[in-house]
Each structure stands twice: as C-alpha cells, then as structure tokens.
Motif scaffolding. Structure first.
Motif, mmCIF file in Angstrom:
data_model
loop_
_atom_site.group_PDB
_atom_site.id
_atom_site.type_symbol
_atom_site.label_atom_id
_atom_site.label_comp_id
_atom_site.label_asym_id
_atom_site.label_seq_id
_atom_site.Cartn_x
_atom_site.Cartn_y
_atom_site.Cartn_z
ATOM 1 N N ILE A 1 -7.959 19.515 -11.394
ATOM 2 C CA ILE A 1 -6.920 18.490 -11.558
ATOM 3 C C ILE A 1 -6.620 17.816 -10.220
ATOM 4 O O ILE A 1 -6.459 16.586 -10.146
ATOM 5 N N LEU A 2 -6.552 18.597 -9.156
ATOM 6 C CA LEU A 2 -6.272 18.029 -7.835
ATOM 7 C C LEU A 2 -7.406 17.120 -7.357
ATOM 8 O O LEU A 2 -7.160 16.060 -6.773
ATOM 9 N N VAL A 3 -8.644 17.522 -7.603
ATOM 10 C CA VAL A 3 -9.766 16.657 -7.231
ATOM 11 C C VAL A 3 -9.705 15.348 -8.025
ATOM 12 O O VAL A 3 -9.935 14.253 -7.481
ATOM 13 N N GLY A 4 -9.369 15.424 -9.329
ATOM 14 C CA GLY A 4 -9.245 14.216 -10.143
ATOM 15 C C GLY A 4 -8.161 13.291 -9.635
ATOM 16 O O GLY A 4 -8.344 12.068 -9.569
ATOM 17 N N GLN B 1 -3.582 3.030 2.403
ATOM 18 C CA GLN B 1 -2.579 4.081 2.206
ATOM 19 C C GLN B 1 -2.976 4.988 1.046
ATOM 20 O O GLN B 1 -2.823 6.210 1.115
ATOM 21 N N ARG B 2 -3.505 4.405 -0.016
ATOM 22 C CA ARG B 2 -3.922 5.201 -1.170
ATOM 23 C C ARG B 2 -5.081 6.121 -0.807
ATOM 24 O O ARG B 2 -5.139 7.279 -1.246
ATOM 25 N N MET B 3 -6.015 5.625 -0.007
ATOM 26 C CA MET B 3 -7.146 6.463 0.406
ATOM 27 C C MET B 3 -6.673 7.634 1.267
ATOM 28 O O MET B 3 -7.204 8.747 1.170
ATOM 29 N N GLY B 4 -5.664 7.402 2.110
ATOM 30 C CA GLY B 4 -5.088 8.484 2.904
ATOM 31 C C GLY B 4 -4.454 9.549 2.028
ATOM 32 O O GLY B 4 -4.596 10.755 2.281
ATOM 33 N N ILE B 5 -3.750 9.109 0.983
ATOM 34 C CA ILE B 5 -3.148 10.057 0.041
ATOM 35 C C ILE B 5 -4.240 10.872 -0.652
ATOM 36 O O ILE B 5 -4.095 12.079 -0.887
ATOM 37 N N GLY B 6 -5.365 10.218 -0.970
ATOM 38 C CA GLY B 6 -6.487 10.919 -1.577
ATOM 39 C C GLY B 6 -7.005 12.049 -0.707
ATOM 40 O O GLY B 6 -7.346 13.125 -1.202
ATOM 41 N N LEU B 7 -7.056 11.828 0.612
ATOM 42 C CA LEU B 7 -7.494 12.881 1.534
ATOM 43 C C LEU B 7 -6.525 14.054 1.542
ATOM 44 O O LEU B 7 -6.938 15.221 1.581
ATOM 45 N N VAL B 8 -5.232 13.767 1.490
ATOM 46 C CA VAL B 8 -4.217 14.841 1.473
ATOM 47 C C VAL B 8 -4.381 15.712 0.226
ATOM 48 O O VAL B 8 -4.362 16.946 0.302
ATOM 49 N N ILE B 9 -4.568 15.057 -0.927
ATOM 50 C CA ILE B 9 -4.717 15.819 -2.172
ATOM 51 C C ILE B 9 -6.023 16.614 -2.157
ATOM 52 O O ILE B 9 -6.093 17.730 -2.701
ATOM 53 N N ALA B 10 -7.063 16.076 -1.517
ATOM 54 C CA ALA B 10 -8.341 16.797 -1.421
ATOM 55 C C ALA B 10 -8.174 18.097 -0.628
ATOM 56 O O ALA B 10 -8.791 19.118 -0.962
ATOM 57 N N ILE B 11 -7.371 18.065 0.412
ATOM 58 C CA ILE B 11 -7.088 19.286 1.182
ATOM 59 C C ILE B 11 -6.429 20.331 0.282
ATOM 60 O O ILE B 11 -6.794 21.518 0.290
ATOM 61 N N PHE C 1 -6.818 7.991 -6.090
ATOM 62 C CA PHE C 1 -6.339 7.361 -4.858
ATOM 63 C C PHE C 1 -7.493 6.975 -3.930
ATOM 64 O O PHE C 1 -7.469 5.901 -3.323
ATOM 65 N N MET C 2 -8.499 7.833 -3.820
ATOM 66 C CA MET C 2 -9.578 7.569 -2.872
ATOM 67 C C MET C 2 -10.618 6.610 -3.428
ATOM 68 O O MET C 2 -10.857 5.544 -2.863
ATOM 69 N N TYR C 3 -11.248 6.934 -4.544
ATOM 70 C CA TYR C 3 -12.395 6.155 -5.001
ATOM 71 C C TYR C 3 -12.004 4.822 -5.632
ATOM 72 O O TYR C 3 -12.687 3.814 -5.425
ATOM 73 N N VAL C 4 -10.920 4.782 -6.421
ATOM 74 C CA VAL C 4 -10.477 3.496 -6.963
ATOM 75 C C VAL C 4 -10.004 2.590 -5.826
ATOM 76 O O VAL C 4 -10.342 1.403 -5.767
ATOM 77 N N ALA D 1 -8.734 18.127 6.873
ATOM 78 C CA ALA D 1 -7.485 17.875 7.598
ATOM 79 C C ALA D 1 -7.764 17.163 8.925
ATOM 80 O O ALA D 1 -7.044 16.225 9.310
ATOM 81 N N ALA D 2 -8.813 17.593 9.625
ATOM 82 C CA ALA D 2 -9.194 16.924 10.873
ATOM 83 C C ALA D 2 -9.643 15.494 10.591
ATOM 84 O O ALA D 2 -9.326 14.556 11.349
ATOM 85 N N ASP D 3 -10.362 15.317 9.490
ATOM 86 C CA ASP D 3 -10.815 13.977 9.099
ATOM 87 C C ASP D 3 -9.630 13.072 8.790
ATOM 88 O O ASP D 3 -9.649 11.865 9.087
ATOM 89 N N LEU D 4 -8.577 13.621 8.199
ATOM 90 C CA LEU D 4 -7.380 12.846 7.875
ATOM 91 C C LEU D 4 -6.743 12.277 9.137
ATOM 92 O O LEU D 4 -6.300 11.114 9.153
ATOM 93 N N VAL D 5 -6.696 13.071 10.194
ATOM 94 C CA VAL D 5 -6.111 12.599 11.461
ATOM 95 C C VAL D 5 -6.902 11.409 11.999
ATOM 96 O O VAL D 5 -6.331 10.386 12.405
ATOM 97 N N VAL D 6 -8.226 11.531 11.984
ATOM 98 C CA VAL D 6 -9.082 10.435 12.465
ATOM 99 C C VAL D 6 -8.917 9.203 11.580
ATOM 100 O O VAL D 6 -8.856 8.069 12.067
ATOM 101 N N TYR D 7 -8.816 9.428 10.264
ATOM 102 C CA TYR D 7 -8.672 8.314 9.323
ATOM 103 C C TYR D 7 -7.386 7.527 9.584
ATOM 104 O O TYR D 7 -7.388 6.290 9.546
#
Length: 614
Positions: free
Chosen positions: A489-492, A439-449, A497-500, A574-580
């Motif tokens: 800041i958004l990438v950080g 779930q945290r990795m998914g949130i990381g993808l949203v913030i990356a967008i 969420f993603m890398y940790v 965003a497309a990657d998030l759907v697949v994830y």
C-alpha cells in the motif's frame, strides 16, 4: 448592377464567415490529422481518441505484466535459478525494457512520429509474446505440469529452448519499451493545451493513464498470477498474447481520429549544434542586455509545426554564445540568405532546449533510487511472500498476486489526491495552484522510505516466526503473507506522488521537439533503478557471504537477512531525498512563448494543480 454588387458582397461575406468558422474549428497547438492537414477540433482527438488509447494501455499492460509479474518464479521454478540470480535477471530484463524507451523516443521525435512508432513496437511486442508462448510450451515446460511449486521443478532444458526463451523475452522488452513512452505522449497529444477546457483534460489524462496502467496489471497479478502459480504458464502467456493483439487492433481502429505532430528532426544534432556553435564563439563578448542574441522573428513557423518558442533564461550562460550574432552572421542575415548555418548560429529556442535538458537531468538522477524501491515488488517482495504462509482457508494465495494491493492503493490514492489532498493543500498553502510536481515527487520519496522500513520490520517478524522456531529452517514462516499488505500500500501511494507527478513534470518541461524524450526519462529512471538494484544485490551478496554465512539474500531466505537489505534501501532513499530537495530548490521552470507571441500559462506545470477532480 447595384443588386449584383450587393449579391457579390453578401457572397464574399458568407465565404469569409465560412473560412472564419473553419479556422475556429482547427486546433491551436499545431496538431495535424493523418493526412498532414490542420486538425479539426470536433473531428479529431479529445476524449474519444483518449479513451481508445487508455484501453490500449490497459490491455498492453495486462499482457506485459502477465509475463513480468511472475517472471522471477518462472526463473526459479522452471529454469532452476536461485533467488539472488533470478532477482538479478528480472532486474536486468526490466531495466532493458525501459532502456529501450530511449530508442522509441528517439525514433518518434526524429523520424517516425508517435503513431507509427507505437504501431511498430506494439507489433514487435505481440510477436515476442507469441514466441514466448510457443517456446515455453514446446521446450521448457517438460514434463507436463512442472513448475507449479518449488518442489516440482522442470527437467533439463535444451540450448535451443533456452535461446528461444531469452530472444522472446527481450523481444517483449524491445516492443514494450519502445511503445511505452510514446503512447503516454501520444495520448496527451489528443488534447489542445491552447484551449482551456482541453488543457485541463490533458492534465487529467496522465492520472487516468497511470490508473489504466495499474488496472491492466490488476488482472495479471490476480487471475493470470494464480494460473501461472499453479503451473499453467503456457495458458498465462497465451492470454497475454491475446490481450496484446486486441490492444494493437483497437489502437489501429482509432487511426482516423488521432491528432499528430510532425517529427522535428534528429534532436542529437540540434544539441551538438548548440555545443559546437558556443565553443566556436567562446571569445565573443555578449552584451549584458542580450541584444546580440538571435531571437526568433516570428512564431508563425513554430505554430505550424506544433513547436513553441522558449523564452530566454539566465544560467548556463556559456550556451548563450551559440545564439550571439557576430558580424559575419549579420552579413549573412542582411543578404537575405535562405537560412543561417545552425553549426555557427543557433536560435534562442534551440539554446534553451539544451538548457531544459541540463536542468532536468539532476531531477531525473534523483528519481533513479526511488525506482530501486519500486522494482522490489517484482523480485524480493515476491520471494519474501513465497517464504510466508500463503494459504487462507485451504486457498493458496500466489505471492505475485499481492501486488494487487499496490494497484488498489494507486487507484485509491489517485482519487484521494484529486478530491481531498490537493484541495486541502491549496487551502493550507493559500495557493490555488496547490502542490507542484516537484513537491509531489518529494512526498513520493518520503513514502518510499516508509515502505522499505515496513518491509524490513515484516521480514524481522517473518524470521522470528519461522516454522518450528528454527530460523535456518527451509520451511515457510508461520507469519501470514497478508503482513505484506502495508508495504504494498505504501509503495502504491508513493507511485501516485512520484510517477504521476514525474509524467506530468517531464511532459510539461520537455521542449516540444523532445516530448517523447521527456516521457522516456520517466521510463529510463525505472530502467536504471532496476540495474542499480541488481548491482546492489550483487555487492551485498559478495560482502555478506562468508564461510558459514550464506549472505543476506540466499536461496533459503530463512538463513539470510533480507531485513537488513530493506533497511539499507531505506537509508539510501533518505540520503537521496536530501539531494533531491537541493536539486528541486535549484530548478527553474521552463517558460514557453504562446503561439500568439505571449507567455503561455497553460504550458507551465502549474496548470496541473488547478485540476481538482480526475
């Protein structure tokens, strides 16, 4: 005589008590000391060894980013490459760094062990930095003071100088790449996850590890970045060399304190054994109850070498055939043969190890595109910042130093996640375990967008406010470089969420015999992300370049459309998030058998979310 017997009985009880105390002091996860003896809890590992490893990671990261963070500017200002070529070269180099992590993980898990692997690759890292410092000073930085800005470029370079430069930076790539996945896992090895207190510390270690990584790069992005931006490249490279040398010395100083796991042999052969054994038995019928599977008889051997058995799971049923006991196998077992032939009969744990890898691959593939976003900080973000107003009250701000906002964001969001976000999520979800790693990795993808959308919007305004109102002007935009702060800041935040989450996820889900490989998956996702970024830049430039159009990312960004490239990355993510999301719903967590023969709750990823403070 009776007194003598009483004395003997008392002495026997004392000896048994001493043996019992010694046994209680030993770690329960099968770790050993440097002499191969069972590790004693009070004399090894824990936070004393953990802190040494964290400091080592911080200093090594400082050294690595002292080169990496300004490499794109070194290529453009010193070597005279254009923006697109420099961005591609940085992406390829960074990708190679993380690709070498597979080499380090393989040697660690198979032959050398994590301590020896870390020490050898750190030595290569130091040699590469020393070579880069010498080659730059002697051959590349001519005339003296060149490369301090875009107008003062260095003169032509000799073939020897260029060859030494590329050999040096790829030695750095080999050293840092082979070291990185093993140091994270080696640090986690210092905590016994069979012990509740140390098990929680092990999960906290990953947050501290990523924090140390970012704090180490903070000095590189600010002080070293400033010196290198002023043309003091040799000073910056020598500072990196000194930091890496100190990191290696401190790492070796902790040798008596470290806990170790013995290498488990070539993992590739174990995978091949399962595939071949399953193929040989493709006609054999498997009982529905699985009674004809070759289960491990005891956990004794596993507990001694630090590897746990894995419980049987459904799915990938074809691989289960490798563990089916045929009549021929049964005769060999009943004849008390010294061991079974793994090319004909594999244990359930060996089969489940292959299943673990196959289940991890879809999740891993979905993280690659996120790394494309992450790698923009070292290339296009820097070039974008260099085309903006970089002065504040006559003080020049190096574009590469803006990544310090990313580092501060990481530190802040690690604190916010542990202290605020995770407890709130636990209450809202009515689940004490809080957010899972997936779930945290998914949130990381949203913030990356969101980060890419923010970068695209800033670029639109940067082009609008080009100096003199002329969009094609070669002069920097009048828009301040501090408009880049939100995207950093958004990438950080997305990294936390993603890398940790990714570090915790792959470390907990990878089989015990492939722990370094699990950490290497995190690194190789960054590696492939860099290569994909390079490929995207090449494709975009080829498609967007016309007779009177220089393409989206030309040498003069004022004539290009970098904003469109950022928006393209946002759409792809965003497309990657759907697949994830689909892959995360399909994934089944690995269940390990504890060393007492029962399912071990500490081995699942759920333990991570029980920790409320860093």
């Amino acid at each position: 005589m009776a007194c003598l017997n009483i004395f003997k009985d008392q002495r026997y009880d004392d000896i048994e008590e001493v043996k019992k105390q010694k046994k209680e002091e030993q770690t329960l996860d099968g770790s050993v000391d440097r002499h191969g003896r069972p590790a004693i809890r009070g004399r090894s590992g824990s936070w004393i060894a953990g802190v040494l490893i964290l400091v080592n990671q911080g200093l090594a990261t400082l050294a690595f980013f002292g080169v990496g963070v300004n490499l794109v500017l070194f290529l453009t200002r010193v070597l005279g490459q254009d923006n697109a070529e420099a961005a591609n070269n940085v992406s390829k180099w960074t990708g190679t760094v993380y690709l070498f992590s597979l080499v380090g993980a393989f040697l660690s898990d198979s032959y050398w062990g994590r301590f020896k692997t870390c020490a050898i690759f750190q030595a290569i890292f130091v040699l590469g930095l020393a070579s880069l410092s010498l080659s730059s000073y002697l051959f590349l930085l001519k005339p003296k003071g060149c490369g301090n800005n875009e107008e003062t470029l260095c003169g032509p370079h000799s073939t020897v100088g260029m060859a030494l430069f590329y050999v040096s930076i790829y030695m750095i790539a080999l050293g840092n790449g082979g070291y990185q996945p093993n140091i994270a896992t080696f640090g986690a090895d210092q905590f016994d996850e069979e012990d509740p207190k140390e098990g929680h510390s092990k999960i906290a270690f990953f947050s501290y590890f990523y924090l140390a990584l970012n704090l180490g790069s903070l000095f590189s992005n600010t002080i070293l970045g400033y010196f290198e931006d002023k043309g003091l490249w040799a000073l910056g490279f020598w500072a990196s060399t000194g930091s890496a040398t100190l990191a290696l010395v401190l790492f070796l100083c902790g040798t008596p304190r470290y806990r170790h796991y013995t290498p488990k042999g070539n993992p590739l052969s174990r995978v091949c054994q399962v595939l071949i054994a399953a193929a040989r038995k493709w006609k054999v019928k498997m009982l529905p109850s699985g009674e004809n599977l070759f289960e491990e008889v005891t956990n004794k051997d596993s507990s001694q070498n630090g590897a746990r058995n894995i419980l049987h799971t459904d799915g990938f049923k074809f691989l289960d055939r490798a563990a089916i006991i045929t009549e021929k196998d049964l005769n060999r077992i009943e004849s008390n043969a010294p061991q079974t032939n793994p090319w004909h009969l594999c244990t359930v744990t060996q089969v489940e190890e292959v299943k673990c890898i196959l289940r991890l691959l879809p999740i891993w593939l979905c993280t690659i595109l996120y790394s494309v976003v992450f790698t923009q900080m070292a290339s296009l973000f820097v070039e974008q910042g260099a085309a903006m107003k970089t002065t504040l009250s006559n003080f020049h701000i190096p574009p590469a130093s803006m990544s310090s906002f990313d580092i501060l964001s990481v530190a802040a969001f690690i604190f916010l996640y542990r202290r605020v976000i995770d407890p709130l999520a636990s209450r809202f979800m009515k689940n004490p375990k809080g957010l899972t790693e997936l779930q945290r990795m998914g949130i990381g993808l949203v913030i990356a967008i969101m980060a890419m959308v923010s970068a695209g919007i800033v670029e639109c305004f940067r082009l609008k406010y080009a100096v003199g109102g002329t969009r094609g002007s070669s002069s920097p935009s009048s828009l301040s470089i501090f408009w880049q702060v939100p995207q950093y800041i958004l990438v950080g935040a997305s990294e936390v969420f993603m890398y940790v989450g990714q570090l915790e996820f792959f470390n907990s889900q990878a089989p015990d015999r492939l722990k370094s490989f699990g950490s290497a998956l995190c690194m190789t996702s960054i590696s492939l992300g860099n290569y994909v970024s390079s490929l995207l830049v090449t494709i975009v430039m080829k498609i967007s370049t016309r007779d009177k159009m220089p393409g989206w990312i030309p040498g003069n960004l004022n004539k290009g459309h970098l904003d469109r490239f950022y928006f393209l990355l946002a759409a792809l993510t965003a497309a990657d998030l759907v697949v994830y999301i689909l892959c995360a719903k399909w994934y089944k967590y690995t269940k390990f058998e504890g060393r007492n023969g029962e399912e071990n709750p500490n081995s699942t990823t759920m333990l991570a979310t029980e920790l409320r403070v860093v």
